[in-house]
Design a protein around this motif. Structure first.
Motif, PDB file in Angstrom:
ATOM      1  N   GLN A  14       0.805  -1.153  -0.021  1.00 50.91           N
ATOM      2  CA  GLN A  14       0.154  -0.103   0.087  1.00 50.91           C
ATOM      3  C   GLN A  14       0.769   1.439   0.003  1.00 50.91           C
ATOM      4  N   ARG A  17       2.021   1.978  -3.311  1.00 49.64           N
ATOM      5  CA  ARG A  17       1.114   2.377  -4.165  1.00 49.64           C
ATOM      6  C   ARG A  17       0.599   3.924  -3.908  1.00 49.64           C
ATOM      7  N   SER A  18       0.809   4.221  -3.024  1.00 47.40           N
ATOM      8  CA  SER A  18       0.173   5.470  -2.312  1.00 47.40           C
ATOM      9  C   SER A  18       1.270   6.780  -2.941  1.00 47.40           C
ATOM     10  N   THR A 100      -1.440   7.450   6.810  1.00 46.54           N
ATOM     11  CA  THR A 100      -2.156   6.067   6.460  1.00 46.54           C
ATOM     12  C   THR A 100      -2.883   5.627   7.355  1.00 46.54           C
ATOM     13  N   SER A 103      -6.168   7.452   7.489  1.00 47.73           N
ATOM     14  CA  SER A 103      -6.923   7.133   6.288  1.00 47.73           C
ATOM     15  C   SER A 103      -7.842   5.636   6.762  1.00 47.73           C
TER      16      SER A 103
ATOM     17  N   ASP B  97      -6.871   0.873  -2.530  1.00 47.54           N
ATOM     18  CA  ASP B  97      -5.513   0.642  -3.356  1.00 47.54           C
ATOM     19  C   ASP B  97      -5.278  -1.142  -3.068  1.00 47.54           C
TER      20      ASP B  97
END
Lengths: 250, 308
Positions: A14, A17-18, A100, A103, B97
């Protein structure tokens, strides 16, 4: 594969990907630990070629950490270098981790993880471990480059250069522990940003104060590292024992 | 951890989030035995989700103990016991994601067992669904994904926290059909507000109110204890039936053009009732005895129990 390793793998996937988390974890340290220090060192080299002309008023008495600044421009470079390392270590994990973790809470995806046979403690530890690992790798490489240049231009002793690494590590640890505390306290990004500012702003001021008024060179840097370590332990204790993970699931 | 221990055992559990406020759970006690499919009912704020979070180890009780397969979260046996449980959380968020496949692989990694393809196939999830980001799936497919995750490890116990809430009627019906299959031959605890769903899927009821268990019984036993609902229709109208019944000492009310009476033993009472109605020249064309619905039993239980 153990449950914790599975969680680590998910967090790494993650993180990479962020774009916003990656940008935070690379651009901020690049600014604080590459561009700013290298610009300082380039200026120092220029000053040494042209000669150091102090513009300080007559009778000015420099604080202890900046002793000799009127004669030697490298004093200010070392002071700035230590300050920037402290700031780089403080800002990066706190911003990325809060982002993170908050969120995950805001989007209610934490519920998915809480439904699995893992403890909430492990979920958050995996998150922090990945961000801490990534931040440490990125910032350490940048600091190594800075220290190599510092030594190359003979602006710092071996001891001072080496002392910057524990300072960076301690600042990263404190920042990560603060991120955990902020994530437990804040229910949304806005609150997380406010808490982050409230916690890290004064810490940065204290760091600069210690470097400016403490003994010059490596001792101040090491003292500041010890302060960060103690603060990290305090933040961790407060997060785990006083606030507790339960706050996330209320 | 004991092999013979009850899958769920909740003993005098108190959960207090704020020492000044009333507790979310106030001495809740109940047991779900092996093979039992229990529904956890209760009005909003009764403490259902808190109880489920305590059972899954996400929250710790302030006092008392909640164990699964005989293990509590503070024991070494907990992790192994917890791996025997599949959980469907209430309205979880979906990752933007992570794909469905990556999520199921995460679940597989955490449980240390399970077949992603088989679980997906059981829930009708195709490769196309699994390749999409979780948040891009529709509500119904998201719910199937969370069900697939809960069933992936072939759990002995499944805990479902309002699995159909927020779904449209068609999707809810599909999910209920899947749950019926999933709950077969398993112990289950279903937390729901939908009493028809609970009645269709469960054989026992635990009712929580104000953090306390006010009812813990099987639906069959409750129905046996509760009076049946008898609807009577006659050409002369419901009022004529009510008056005739009153004359023989029975109480009835008029509801929607029918006379309605309650009787604990319809097999014993109704033949006499019908004879009396016919003897009074009433042209009876309908006599339907139906057991009370779970909704009626629930409302009665919640209404009868004095508030603490």
């Amino acid at each position: 594969m153990s449950a914790f390793r599975t969680l680590l793998r998910k967090e790494a996937l993650q993180l990479f990907r962020s774009r916003s988390a990656l940008a935070t974890a690379t651009l901020l340290p690049a600014l604080l630990l590459l561009f700013a220090p290298l610009a300082q060192m380039a200026t120092l080299m220029d000053v040494e070629q042209k000669g150091w002309v102090s513009v300080l008023p007559a009778g000015f008495r420099a604080p202890r950490g900046l002793e000799g600044v009127e004669r030697d421009a490298s004093v200010i470079v070392r002071f700035m270098m230590a300050s920037l390392v402290a700031m780089g270590g403080l800002v990066v994990p706190a911003v990325a981790a809060s982002y993170t973790m908050v969120s995950e809470r805001e989007s209610r995806t934490l519920e998915l993880l809480a439904a699995l046979p893992v403890r909430v403690r492990d979920v958050l530890t995996a998150k922090l471990a990945v961000i801490f690992g990534f931040s440490t790798t990125v910032t350490s490489v940048m600091l190594a480059l800075d220290v190599a240049v510092l030594w190359r231009i003979e602006a710092a002793s071996v001891g001072f250069g080496l002392a910057l690494f524990p300072l960076l590590l301690a600042a990263l640890l404190y920042s990560t522990a603060s991120a955990l505390l902020i994530s437990l306290l804040a229910r949304d990004f806005r609150t997380a940003n406010q808490l982050g500012g409230a916690l890290l702003g004064p810490t940065t001021v204290i760091a600069v104060f210690v470097l400016a008024f403490g003994p010059p060179g490596a001792p101040s840097v090491l003292a500041l590292s010890a302060i960060f370590l103690a603060a990290a332990v305090g933040a961790l204790y407060f997060a785990l024992r006083v606030v507790t993970f339960e706050r996330l699931l209320r | 951890m004991s092999e013979t221990a009850a899958p769920i055992d909740v003993r005098a559990v108190v959960k207090r989030f704020d020492p000044r406020a009333k507790p979310a759970l106030d001495g809740a006690t109940f047991t779900v035995q092996q093979g039992r499919r229990a529904c956890l009912l209760g009005p909003n704020g009764a403490g259902k989700t808190t109880l489920i979070r305590i059972l899954t180890g996400a929250l710790a009780p302030t006092s008392g103990a909640a164990s699964i397969f005989g293990a509590t979260p503070d024991t070494r046996a907990w992790e192994e016991a917890r791996r025997r449980v599949g959980v469907v959380p209430q309205l979880p968020g979906m990752y933007r994601d992570l794909t469905g496949c990556e999520y199921l692989e995460l679940v597989q990694g955490v449980y240390g067992r399970g077949d992603v393809d088989a679980a997906a196939k059981t829930l009708g999830l195709t490769r196309k669904h699994l390749r999409r980001n979780m948040a891009e799936l529709s509500g119904g497919w998201q719910r199937r994904l969370t069900l697939a995750a809960a069933l992936l490890c072939e759990p002995e116990l499944i805990v479902l926290d309002e699995p159909t809430v927020g779904l449209d009627p068609v999707a809810a019906r599909e999910v209920i059909a899947m749950l019926r299959d999933a709950m077969k031959s398993r112990t289950a605890l279903l937390c729901t507000h939908n009493l028809a769903e609970a009645e269709a899927l469960c054989d026992a009821v635990v009712v929580l109110r104000d953090g306390r268990v006010v009812l813990d019984d099987t639906i069959d036993a409750m129905k046996k204890r509760a009076p049946a609902h008898v609807s009577l229709g006659a050409a002369q109208g419901p009022q004529a039936i009510v008056e005739t019944l009153r004359a023989i000492g029975l109480e009835a009310t008029v509801q929607d053009d029918r006379a309605v009476m309650l009787t604990a033993e319809p097999e014993q009472t109704l033949p006499g009732v019908l004879r009396a109605l016919v003897a009074n020249n009433l042209d009876v064309f309908e006599c339907v005895a139906s057991p009370p619905t779970l909704e009626e039993l629930f409302l009665r239980a919640v209404k009868d129990e004095p508030r603490p």
